[in-house]
Design an enzyme around this catalytic site. Sequence first.
Site: not given
Lengths: 222, 222
Positions: B10, B50
């Site tokens: 990510c 997140v």
Amino acid sequence: MRSLYHLPLCPFSRRVRIALAEKRLDFELVEERPWERKPEFLALNPAGEVPVLVHDDGTVLSGATPICEYLDETVLDPPLLGHCPDSRAEVRRLVDWFDVKFNREVTLCLVGEKVMKRMLGNGGPDSRAVRAGFANIRIHLDYLGWLIDHRRWLAGDHFSLADIAAAAHLSCVDYVGDVPWEDYPSAKDWYARVKSRPSFRPLLADRLVGSPPPAHYADLDF
Amino acid sequence: MRSLYHLPLCPFSRRVRIALAEKRLDFELVEERPWERKPEFLALNPAGEVPVLVHDDGTVLSGATPICEYLDETVLDPPLLGHCPDSRAEVRRLVDWFDVKFNREVTLCLVGEKVMKRMLGNGGPDSRAVRAGFANIRIHLDYLGWLIDHRRWLAGDHFSLADIAAAAHLSCVDYVGDVPWEDYPSAKDWYARVKSRPSFRPLLADRLVGSPPPAHYADLDF
């Protein structure tokens, strides 16, 4: 005089318009259609996106977040981000919520499909996206109502960029008549308070040719 | 000890990892799969995304931009946003460029299609999206090269969050082997400089089960 390159139903442009007015800064609006990719606009912002704020001295600022952070750093009164790192983090969390999550799950599904697609000549709305937008907005209004049941404004005791970002997105969705206000009284009460602020009024006068808003759009007592 | 809830590929989580290390702050990594929607994670961040940073004292910060702004406000050395409003606006403009434009036009088309879709059980990559990602990354590497031909680091004289955001995205695309470094020597030279920073090294050790990176991924002299 500052110039703000904007689009009327762009929630990011609307955020900057409200923030400038809250800071009591004069500006003129320049409507820019980024998809026309005019060389003089790309020279201002190579990303080719609105909003872009051009100051008298030639300073160019691009993007709602960079512009609003700059305004809050350079014009202290009223503060729109908060006084301490913790409160600023909460304001920024909620700005992100609306700019990323609400934008993807609601604004693009409703305003994007119903208005922007036609403006760009990309055909009619995708009915699956519109249905998803209708379902998603209820989850967001629930969360907004929960926040406002626990706080005076979205991020705490003070009106902030979180309220501005949220109202900027919701006002675009409200223009296409897709906010089920009646089912969410806390959210509606908060929006009525934002709507009555002088900084917000000019947005209620925006009109797209061929797409009038519903009657309640500009009504402060909706 | 702080805890950072993250996902290895990510780019937003990677930005926070690099920023924490640049600020010389200790943290432990907690891998979180947001799509599992664990109640204890949703209690930390109702957006269900997140990165989330939890401090020892229980302070919870959600989202790469709120976290990085908070770190820069509370740990002054080294500054990652710059010393004056103008330079901070330029850093934030470029962070936005990578987080919004590069993410939509490249990261989601390549890493999203090739890795995330499979991880989520959403089938194989859409070949049109992958082709678009290959075409788009060249435009971005051109722009990055142009910046680095005119400045020492992306936003000016100093290493900043702009370099961190750009390298976070490019490192994810590099993990799937899709950055045509050889055609963009200025961009490659800049990335080699970022790669050699101690703050960046831990990212080069990340491995996804069943999806090893190409040999050059962790090579400082690629």
